[in-house]
Design a protein around this motif. Structure first.
Motif, PDB file in Angstrom:
ATOM      1  N   VAL A 170      22.462  39.638  14.648  1.00 24.40           N
ATOM      2  CA  VAL A 170      23.100  40.619  15.530  1.00 24.40           C
ATOM      3  C   VAL A 170      22.226  40.875  16.746  1.00 24.40           C
ATOM      4  O   VAL A 170      22.707  40.875  17.891  1.00 24.40           O
ATOM      5  N   GLN A 171      20.945  41.083  16.524  1.00 22.52           N
ATOM      6  CA  GLN A 171      20.048  41.383  17.635  1.00 22.52           C
ATOM      7  C   GLN A 171      19.902  40.191  18.582  1.00 22.52           C
ATOM      8  O   GLN A 171      19.854  40.354  19.805  1.00 22.52           O
ATOM      9  N   HIS A 172      19.847  38.990  18.026  1.00 23.15           N
ATOM     10  CA  HIS A 172      19.742  37.784  18.853  1.00 23.15           C
ATOM     11  C   HIS A 172      20.985  37.618  19.735  1.00 23.15           C
ATOM     12  O   HIS A 172      20.877  37.391  20.953  1.00 23.15           O
ATOM     13  N   LYS A 173      22.162  37.759  19.141  1.00 24.50           N
ATOM     14  CA  LYS A 173      23.403  37.589  19.893  1.00 24.50           C
ATOM     15  C   LYS A 173      23.558  38.686  20.950  1.00 24.50           C
ATOM     16  O   LYS A 173      24.057  38.435  22.051  1.00 24.50           O
ATOM     17  N   LEU A 174      23.129  39.889  20.627  1.00 27.03           N
ATOM     18  CA  LEU A 174      23.196  40.974  21.601  1.00 27.03           C
ATOM     19  C   LEU A 174      22.319  40.668  22.813  1.00 27.03           C
ATOM     20  O   LEU A 174      22.719  40.896  23.965  1.00 27.03           O
ATOM     21  N   THR A 175      21.130  40.136  22.577  1.00 33.60           N
ATOM     22  CA  THR A 175      20.251  39.771  23.689  1.00 33.60           C
ATOM     23  C   THR A 175      20.905  38.726  24.585  1.00 33.60           C
ATOM     24  O   THR A 175      20.859  38.826  25.826  1.00 33.60           O
ATOM     25  N   LEU A 176      21.552  37.737  23.989  1.00 38.22           N
ATOM     26  CA  LEU A 176      22.247  36.724  24.778  1.00 38.22           C
ATOM     27  C   LEU A 176      23.364  37.353  25.609  1.00 38.22           C
ATOM     28  O   LEU A 176      23.578  36.979  26.774  1.00 38.22           O
ATOM     29  N   MET A 177      24.066  38.314  25.050  1.00 44.94           N
ATOM     30  CA  MET A 177      25.163  38.969  25.773  1.00 44.94           C
ATOM     31  C   MET A 177      24.663  39.813  26.937  1.00 44.94           C
ATOM     32  O   MET A 177      25.355  39.973  27.940  1.00 44.94           O
ATOM     33  N   ARG A 178      23.481  40.348  26.823  1.00 48.32           N
ATOM     34  CA  ARG A 178      22.935  41.192  27.897  1.00 48.32           C
ATOM     35  C   ARG A 178      22.594  40.381  29.153  1.00 48.32           C
ATOM     36  O   ARG A 178      22.597  40.917  30.254  1.00 48.32           O
ATOM     37  N   GLU A 179      22.297  39.101  28.996  1.00 48.07           N
ATOM     38  CA  GLU A 179      21.793  38.291  30.102  1.00 48.07           C
ATOM     39  C   GLU A 179      22.836  38.166  31.213  1.00 48.07           C
ATOM     40  O   GLU A 179      23.999  37.841  30.963  1.00 48.07           O
ATOM     41  N   THR A 180      22.399  38.404  32.436  1.00 46.37           N
ATOM     42  CA  THR A 180      23.297  38.385  33.593  1.00 46.37           C
ATOM     43  C   THR A 180      24.004  37.050  33.766  1.00 46.37           C
ATOM     44  O   THR A 180      25.185  36.998  34.127  1.00 46.37           O
ATOM     45  N   GLU A 181      23.305  35.949  33.475  1.00 44.47           N
ATOM     46  CA  GLU A 181      23.875  34.631  33.733  1.00 44.47           C
ATOM     47  C   GLU A 181      24.818  34.147  32.633  1.00 44.47           C
ATOM     48  O   GLU A 181      25.395  33.062  32.742  1.00 44.47           O
ATOM     49  N   ARG A 182      25.014  34.922  31.599  1.00 41.88           N
ATOM     50  CA  ARG A 182      25.906  34.502  30.509  1.00 41.88           C
ATOM     51  C   ARG A 182      27.329  34.332  31.044  1.00 41.88           C
ATOM     52  O   ARG A 182      27.866  35.214  31.709  1.00 41.88           O
ATOM     53  N   SER A 183      27.965  33.208  30.749  1.00 45.86           N
ATOM     54  CA  SER A 183      29.309  32.934  31.262  1.00 45.86           C
ATOM     55  C   SER A 183      30.351  33.811  30.573  1.00 45.86           C
ATOM     56  O   SER A 183      30.099  34.383  29.500  1.00 45.86           O
ATOM     57  N   THR A 184      31.522  33.900  31.178  1.00 49.57           N
ATOM     58  CA  THR A 184      32.624  34.644  30.566  1.00 49.57           C
ATOM     59  C   THR A 184      32.960  34.063  29.202  1.00 49.57           C
ATOM     60  O   THR A 184      33.130  34.799  28.222  1.00 49.57           O
TER      61      THR A 184
END
Length: 209
Positions: free
Chosen positions: A12-26
């Protein structure tokens, strides 16, 4: 905080960090929200009641546990709450789905209702309200208000991120409703957004602004 469950599972924490990143695609954001929704669903349902039933395995009959009572209801707050639904239905495919249409007035930050549709016996079921961001909590409070007006009493809230101000506001209105979240962030900014947060979950999920 009282009756607030922070899910600290490493995935959960790992995926949340990925979601926070500005460059994450839609596409990436939407997929991660789906995945983290399934993991949060696992946590919020861990105490569902079971009953033993008679079944036959290929080798012998036995008593085995199955979920007891009526099927639960997932109640996403439109539109961002829909990001949780597919992952949760993968885990609990027999669940019913209610839809609560609310939007935040940009000037007052208050929730405005435009749609509500739920199973006719929703009051007899456990209802899990889904809203990725518990910021001002106005939408979450309004959603619980609507459900209580229809007789619901067994209610839970699942969110991706929460602000301390949102938790205080929510439990001030509905102190008996527990919250499950992946993180409690620092604070709200002057526009009612969670800081550091991840931006507007609905916009990032659908590619809008």
């Amino acid at each position: 905080m009282r009756d607030v469950h922070v899910v600290r599972h490493p995935l959960v924490q790992h995926k949340l960090t990925l979601m926070r990143e500005t460059e994450r695609s839609t596409k990436g954001f939407r997929q991660l929200l789906n995945e983290i929704g399934m993991l949060l669903c696992y946590e919020v349902t861990r105490d569902l009641p079971l009953e033993d039933v008679e079944i036959a395995t290929p080798l012998a009959p036995m008593q085995a546990p199955k979920l007891a009572g009526k099927k639960l209801v997932f109640a996403p707050i439109l539109r961002a709450g829909m990001g949780f639904v597919d992952g949760m239905l993968d885990l609990v495919p027999s669940a019913r789905v209610a839809h609560i249409g609310l939007y935040r007035d940009p000037k007052t930050l208050l929730a405005v209702e435009y749609y509500f549709k739920a199973p006719p016996d929703v009051a007899d079921r456990l209802v899990i309200v889904l809203d990725p961001m518990l910021a001002t909590a106005n939408s979450a409070v309004a959603a619980i208000d609507r459900l209580k007006e229809r007789g619901c009493h067994d209610l839970r809230l699942v969110c991706l991120l929460a602000a301390p101000e949102g938790i205080e506001r929510f439990h001030g209105a509905h102190p008996e409703v527990p919250i499950w979240t992946a993180a409690i962030d620092s604070h709200l900014d002057e526009h009612g957004y969670i800081v550091p947060g991840l931006g507007d979950a609905g916009d990032r999920m659908f590619g809008t602004k």
